[in-house]
Scaffold this active site. Structure first.
Site, mmCIF file in Angstrom:
data_model
loop_
_atom_site.group_PDB
_atom_site.id
_atom_site.type_symbol
_atom_site.label_atom_id
_atom_site.label_comp_id
_atom_site.label_asym_id
_atom_site.label_seq_id
_atom_site.Cartn_x
_atom_site.Cartn_y
_atom_site.Cartn_z
ATOM 1 N N GLU A 1 0.842 -1.194 0.000
ATOM 2 C CA GLU A 1 0.000 0.000 0.000
ATOM 3 C C GLU A 1 0.879 1.246 0.000
ATOM 4 O OE1 GLU A 1 -2.392 0.250 3.562
ATOM 5 O OE2 GLU A 1 -3.127 2.257 3.077
ATOM 6 N N ASP B 1 -4.419 -0.295 9.623
ATOM 7 C CA ASP B 1 -5.538 0.591 9.975
ATOM 8 C C ASP B 1 -6.747 0.272 9.084
ATOM 9 O OD1 ASP B 1 -4.869 1.572 7.511
ATOM 10 O OD2 ASP B 1 -4.130 3.506 8.227
ATOM 11 N N ASP C 1 -0.987 -0.960 5.708
ATOM 12 C CA ASP C 1 -0.965 -0.382 7.047
ATOM 13 C C ASP C 1 -1.960 -1.133 7.923
ATOM 14 O OD1 ASP C 1 0.759 1.497 6.081
ATOM 15 O OD2 ASP C 1 -0.760 3.070 5.838
ATOM 16 N N ASP D 1 -8.082 1.738 6.457
ATOM 17 C CA ASP D 1 -7.822 1.755 5.021
ATOM 18 C C ASP D 1 -7.059 0.510 4.598
ATOM 19 O OD1 ASP D 1 -9.140 4.002 4.446
ATOM 20 O OD2 ASP D 1 -7.363 5.213 3.928
#
Ligand code: 0RA
Length: 666
Positions: free
Chosen positions: A444, A519, A517, A521
């Site tokens: 990402e 998180d 990541d 997203d």
């Protein structure tokens, strides 16, 4: 693979039991049997991760289901207790309690302490064996801290208790009178064996739901005493409802088609439905309620007969375009089918390393004849449907032909140009041509991609950075995907085709690793990529080649000497790390991959020796199908929350993870 891991792991987890000296010969046998299970749990339950932990429940559950399927009792209750134990209660005949002349012990004691003894007591016609290895209650008992069995039978309530890995703790006794009948087994998994002993409500709920489709007329109840959650699953038209559940949120063509017949003692049940805008085939097959993930003779019989039946019907009715027949794969595009066979004991054969393939030769003609007879009849009765279906299948063939021609053209041009350039200017490829050893990291963000390119092992690791969110590929045609830059790059990079044309042998990578990541997203990107792999490169997932990288959440370091540091993946590890570093520690909390430099990213997340990977494994087809289509089909807000809590795929740790855990523990 898992078994090998377990070999490595067991040294850390398995405690030796002291051998006491007042044992008879039979007792010594029991002891060594139970110890054998504790020494090599992987051989019996596959692994000691969460999948293995739940095997303990499946073993007990399947016995209760056996009893109900054979007509004794129609209610099974699974309860999760506050103390971490689980119980399975049935309303069957009750496990036999009388003393057996051969051992001088009550039958129930033998069933719980002697490996492979269960079957001898059971004369059921169709024996289920949902536990992968079908070794039954003894294994669950051996891997439990304690295990209690209550049997209501013959007017009395009986109780027996085992503890410390299956050893008799309280001999069988009558504890009261009752006019009920049935068996309740309650056990607490042994934390000396399982690193994590917490059962998952959802995993058990999904299993009960799956069982309810396969075993109609049985009420499956799940209760969680800690949360008050409860669910009940009950089906009257099992497979039909299974297919409806799988195709929820899709665009089905007509109702579910189902048929059922008995051929020479083999009971065949099939339910199927085609959907528009679904470009894959989903075949779920079972033999005696055991999922056969690798197919086998029943699937072969189904495929061959479906192809022949539909082609014959099309030919007989003048519906074949230019006299061409339709290939099986084009007929099965967008098809969801559940095949369930009940095969008598003597004819039941499983094959393959994980016993996931049905070998019984008789199953092939049995299924083939049921399909030929019943599907022909169905087509005759539903002409409009038949014509629509044949049209759809011919279109699938034409599309595949067109895609093949386009690919040939593309291949022709590709040879003339720089290969890497054609693939993508963003890809940092691996140098080795030993493709099985190569790993593709899908990363990402360009900045993390940069660190990954610097920190990687250039010989075997390739990096493909993603810009932004990938396209949601649920309900999207191959055509559209090929036009999408991100996915066409990915397809070319992997180099093994896409959809029905995907050929795993051509994959340029042995592992595909999604690195995002930690998180919201990041999980969304994971879900989008997994949706793509699931819909268009499913063999990669089936072969266990898709992984999710696990970047650490924290780094704890000594303020006076930052070279002394520990990475942590969860809050437990964080607490331990603080203790280990002692006074004067500092903490880095990583919000994204970009916050680590190339060395840190490599050490924590990419290096084979030190990283942790999660392997993407599909344990339960219902969840994946249902959840992928609900989640990815509609763009609603709660999706984030949901993905956070339950990635649609079960994940298991790969070998390196275990190596690392071993190090950490040791
Ligand atoms: C063998 C024989 C009989 C019942 C069972 C096994 C039995 C096993 C399990 C395991 C879980 N629940 C169960 N319920 C029954 C029949 C014995 C008889 O007819 O007395």
């Amino acid at each position: 693979m898992e078994e090998i891991l377990e070999e490595k792991k067991k040294g850390n987890n398995v405690a030796e039991k002291p051998v006491e000296d007042d044992y008879t010969g039979g007792d010594i046998e029991i002891l060594s049997g139970l110890q054998g299970v504790r020494k090599r749990p992987g051989m019996y339950i596959g692994s000691t991760n969460l999948t293995g932990l739940h095997h303990l429940v499946w073993e007990i559950l399947d016995n209760a289901v056996d009893e109900a399927v054979n007509g004794f009792g129609n209610k099974i209750t699974v309860t999760l207790w506050k103390d971490g134990s689980v119980s399975v209660e049935d309303e069957g005949r009750g496990i036999p309690v009388d003393v057996m002349p051969s051992t001088g012990k009550p039958a129930v004691e033998t069933i719980y302490t002697v490996l492979h003894s269960g079957g001898k007591f059971n004369s059921n016609v169709y024996q289920t064996s949902g536990g992968l290895h079908g070794v039954g209650t003894t294994v669950t008992n051996a891997l439990s801290e304690w295990c209690e069995v209550k049997i209501n039978k013959g007017g009395f309530s009986h109780f027996i208790r085992f503890a410390n890995g299956g050893l008799l703790d309280k001999p069988l006794e009558v504890i009261g009178k009752t006019n009920k009948h049935g068996t309740t087994c309650r056990f607490k998994p042994d934390p000396k064996i399982f690193p994590n002993t917490k059962f998952s409500y959802d995993t058990i709920a999904n299993r009960l739901e799956e069982r309810s489709y396969l075993c109609t007329g049985i009420h499956f109840i799940l209760k969680d005493e800690a949360t008050g959650n409860t669910n009940e699953y009950y089906c009257e038209h099992g497979l039909k409802e299974y297919v409806v559940a799988m195709n929820k949120n899709k665009t089905p063509i007509g109702d579910v088609i189902d048929f059922e017949d008995d051929v020479n003692g083999i009971k065949v049940e099939i339910a199927m439905q085609w959907c528009f805008k679904d470009y894959k085939e989903t075949i779920l097959s079972y033999a005696n309620e055991v999922r056969t993930t690798d197919g086998g003779t029943h699937e072969q019989g189904f495929k061959t007969s479906l192809t022949k039946t539909l082609n014959d019907w099309a030919t007989n009715n003048g519906l074949q375009k230019n006299g061409q027949t339709i290939a099986g794969e084009d007929i099965r595009e967008g098809l969801t089918v559940v095949i369930s066979l009940k095969i008598p004991e003597g004819k039941l054969e499983f094959e393959g390393q994980t016993k996931g393939k049905l070998g019984s030769p008789d199953a092939l003609p049995a299924v083939a004849s049921v399909v030929a007879k019943s599907f022909t009849y169905f087509l005759n009765e539903h002409n409009a449907f038949a014509i629509d279906l044949i049209k759809k299948c011919s279109e699938a063939r034409d599309a595949r032909e067109a895609a093949r021609k386009a690919k040939e053209v593309a291949r022709g041009t590709k040879k003339k140009t720089n290969n890497d350039f054609m693939i993508s200017d963003k890809l940092a490829s691996a140098q080795s041509k030993d493709y099985k050893e190569n790993e593709l990291f899908i990363v990402e963000g360009d900045s993390a991609g940069g660190s990954a390119k610097t920190g990687r092992d250039r010989l075997h690791q390739a990096i493909l950075p993603l810009r932004g969110k990938p396209l949601n590929t649920e309900n999207v045609s191959i055509q559209k995907i090929s036009e999408n830059l991100e996915f066409s790059t990915l397809i070319n990079t992997i180099g093994a085709g896409v959809g029905q044309d995907f050929n795993i042998e051509d994959s340029k990578y042995g592992k595909i690793i999604i690195m995002t990541d930690a998180d919201d997203d990041g999980s969304h990107i994971q879900a989008l990529l997994l949706t793509f792999f699931y819909n268009f490169m499913k063999p990669l997932i089936d072969a266990g080649m898709v992984y999710i990288a696990q970047p650490p959440l924290y780094r704890v370091y000594k303020k006076s000497d930052p070279s002394k540091h520990v990475y942590c993946w969860n809050d437990d590890e964080l607490a331990k790390a603080k203790d280990k570093i002692g006074a004067g520690y500092g903490i880095n909390r990583y919000k994204g991959l970009g916050e680590m430099n190339a060395d840190q990213l490599a050490e924590t997340t990419m290096n084979k020796k030190t990283r942790q990977l999660l392997q993407v494994v599909i344990n339960n087809p219902i969840i994946v199908e249902k959840k992928i289509s609900t989640l990815m089909g509609a763009d609603s807000e709660p999706r984030w929350q949901w993905i956070q809590e339950n990635v649609s795929f079960d994940t298991i740790e790969d070998d390196y993870t275990n190596e690392m855990r071993g190090k950490k523990n040791g």
